[in-house]
Design an enzyme around this catalytic site. Structure first.
Site, mmCIF file in Angstrom:
data_model
loop_
_atom_site.group_PDB
_atom_site.id
_atom_site.type_symbol
_atom_site.label_atom_id
_atom_site.label_comp_id
_atom_site.label_asym_id
_atom_site.label_seq_id
_atom_site.Cartn_x
_atom_site.Cartn_y
_atom_site.Cartn_z
ATOM 1 N N CYS A 1 66.663 -100.030 -2.707
ATOM 2 C CA CYS A 1 67.223 -100.453 -4.003
ATOM 3 C C CYS A 1 67.425 -101.954 -4.021
ATOM 4 O O CYS A 1 67.468 -102.600 -2.977
ATOM 5 C CB CYS A 1 68.590 -99.809 -4.234
ATOM 6 S SG CYS A 1 68.535 -98.050 -4.573
ATOM 7 N N HIS A 2 67.605 -102.489 -5.217
ATOM 8 C CA HIS A 2 67.821 -103.920 -5.365
ATOM 9 C C HIS A 2 69.219 -104.348 -4.932
ATOM 10 O O HIS A 2 69.417 -105.525 -4.602
ATOM 11 C CB HIS A 2 67.577 -104.353 -6.808
ATOM 12 C CG HIS A 2 66.133 -104.596 -7.108
ATOM 13 N ND1 HIS A 2 65.174 -103.635 -6.992
ATOM 14 C CD2 HIS A 2 65.482 -105.723 -7.487
ATOM 15 C CE1 HIS A 2 63.992 -104.158 -7.296
ATOM 16 N NE2 HIS A 2 64.149 -105.426 -7.609
ATOM 17 N N THR A 3 70.186 -103.433 -4.974
ATOM 18 C CA THR A 3 71.528 -103.803 -4.517
ATOM 19 C C THR A 3 72.094 -102.717 -3.612
ATOM 20 O O THR A 3 71.816 -101.534 -3.807
ATOM 21 C CB THR A 3 72.517 -103.999 -5.681
ATOM 22 O OG1 THR A 3 72.740 -102.737 -6.329
ATOM 23 C CG2 THR A 3 72.001 -104.998 -6.703
ATOM 24 N N GLY B 1 67.738 -107.755 -4.720
ATOM 25 C CA GLY B 1 66.313 -107.805 -4.437
ATOM 26 C C GLY B 1 65.986 -106.844 -3.312
ATOM 27 O O GLY B 1 66.843 -106.042 -2.910
ATOM 28 N N ASP C 1 63.827 -97.762 -6.159
ATOM 29 C CA ASP C 1 64.185 -98.003 -7.547
ATOM 30 C C ASP C 1 62.957 -98.597 -8.244
ATOM 31 O O ASP C 1 61.971 -97.886 -8.408
ATOM 32 C CB ASP C 1 65.506 -98.771 -7.756
ATOM 33 C CG ASP C 1 65.558 -100.184 -7.146
ATOM 34 O OD1 ASP C 1 66.649 -100.766 -7.148
ATOM 35 O OD2 ASP C 1 64.531 -100.704 -6.687
#
Lengths: 218, 248
Positions: free
Chosen positions: B11-13, B48, B72
């Site tokens: 995931c990005h976060t 990211g 994601d």
């Protein structure tokens, strides 16, 4: 024109120069990315290249492959956006192509740059015309190799590559994006330069400037 | 017997990865499958993805039972592909899931916890949108397609043996949704029997009770009549255990 080998130091200068250019144009790159992306390309690339420069000063790599591989891995972990794995793959494939040597010929560098570009195409699955970094990267590496084949020095080849990259970047203006975040905008992506193509053009501008300096001293 | 398929979440976060993982784990009452997160860049400080972190996460949960990677969007896909490349040639099989993150992760976690193999876990994740699509009446998705790929994969080896069957009214206020469905699957897969369940009220099924997506696709609410059928050496025990679990 004597064929001066391209040293790890010259390539280090390339990366340092690239960081300077990206930092100077950070807001511009971000602005491009605001129009057709998620507004972080300049920030991401600056962070990535700052990290590359920091790791270079900590432990200057002696061989070309360690230099390029280190840059690639640093970008992978610090950029955050798609540019991370894409530029990361570019440098890793360059590194794999040159091997553990302190310097390379212009011809070997050309082949390595091409391998890097092919890696970007293989991972991102973009082609020329999709409005991505490939639109600047592909013509640049082709121009580099053509110049070397014509008997040019690394400096001349880099200048040719830089010019081709800029043309490639400019050509993205009217394109409709078919990859990446910009592709969600469809036709609204036309009329804007692609930020990845812009940062790729800076990469080859940095190469040309670093080699021109080396040539002047060499 | 089956092992435990490892799961990686890209995931990005870190917040998103943890939240998705925790939501998925709410469906599992027993021990959870091995789950590793690869989220954020620059050590997790920046939104990211990081291909090197993906490679590390895969290595963390790798086993000969394989790994499914949930993603994601955007750069997660590139980072996952590059992460696989960085790993070189992992000894265990790794698959990148094309499933949506939340639904796919939940289905994958339930399937892995129930002992499904990599093929079935991947299929469960891939068909994870089915219950929502059915409920919303998305065209092209029919009640008849309630059997997912996972169910077909398991149906391929139906054992002979004793048969047992029961019909009952669902009294649980949640029907056979969410946690009750996951629990149903967990119990059903704990016996040496092939179990199928049908929603007689809506005329759906039979669904493979080893597939949480298939069970969810029955749309079984409180007050619906369901039929539970078992075949195999422990058919009677399986059906009885499921009948007991269906009580509120």
């Amino acid at each position: 024109m004597a064929s001066v080998p391209v040293t790890a130091q010259a390539l280090t200068d390339w990366l340092l120069r690239y960081r300077d250019l990206v930092m100077a144009q950070r807001d511009y790159l971000t602005e491009l990315d605001s129009a057709i992306g998620d507004a972080d390309h300049g920030i991401n690339m600056t962070r990535g290249m700052d990290a590359v420069v920091a790791s270079l000063s900590e432990a200057p790599p002696g061989t070309v492959d360690r230099l390029l591989k280190g840059a690639g891995m640093t970008l992978v972990s610090t950029v955050g956006g798609a540019a991370g794995p894409l530029y990361g793959t570019f440098f890793l494939r360059c590194a794999a192509a040159v091997g553990s040597v302190p310097a390379v010929s212009a011809s070997e560098l050309g082949a390595a740059l091409r391998a890097g570009a092919e890696g970007v195409v293989a991972l991102g699955k973009a082609q020329r015309g999709d409005k991505t970094m490939v639109d600047a990267l592909s013509p640049a590496v082709i121009a580099f190799e053509v110049a070397v084949e014509d008997g040019g020095s690394a400096a001349r080849a880099a200048a040719a590559a830089s010019s081709a990259a800029e043309s490639g970047r400019d050509a993205t203006m009217p394109m409709i994006a078919r990859k990446g975040r910009a592709s969600y905008l469809g036709e609204r992506s036309a009329g804007h330069l692609d930020p990845g193509a812009a940062s790729s053009a800076l990469l080859f501008q940095a190469l040309a400037e670093a080699f021109a300096t080396a040539d002047a001293h060499g | 017997m089956v092992g435990i398929v490892g799961i990686v979440v890209v995931c990005h976060t870190p917040e998103l990865a943890r939240a998705a993982r925790d939501l998925a784990l709410e469906m599992v009452s027993g021990p959870s499958p091995p789950i590793a997160l690869a989220a954020g860049a620059a050590g997790g400080e920046v939104a990211g993805t990081d291909a090197a972190a993906v490679a590390d996460a895969i290595a963390e949960v790798a086993s000969r039972d394989g790994v499914l990677v949930l993603l994601d969007l955007g750069s997660a896909v590139l980072s996952a592909e590059m992460g696989l490349e960085l790993l070189g040639d992992p000894e265990c099989e790794v698959r990148l899931s094309d499933a949506p993150l939340v639904e796919g992760l939940t289905a994958a976690v339930v399937a892995s916890a129930a002992g499904a193999g990599l093929e079935a876990v991947e299929a469960e994740a891939r068909s994870a949108l089915l219950p929502k699509q059915q409920h919303l009446g998305v065209s092209g998705v029919s009640a008849a397609s309630g059997s997912s790929e996972a169910a077909r994969v398991r149906d391929a080896s139906a054992p002979d043996g004793d048969h047992a069957e029961v019909q009952l009214w669902l009294e649980n206020p949640h029907g056979l949704h969410a946690r009750p469905a996951a629990e149903f699957v967990r119990i059903a897969t704990g016996f040496d029997a092939q179990v199928r369940v049908s929603n007689l009220t809506l005329g759906r099924g039979p669904a493979d009770a080893a597939s949480v997506i298939s069970v969810l696709a029955l749309g079984a609410e409180q007050g619906h009549r369901i039929r539970i059928e078992g075949t195999g050496p422990q058919a009677a025990e399986a059906v009885e255990a499921l009948r007991q679990s269906a009580r509120p």
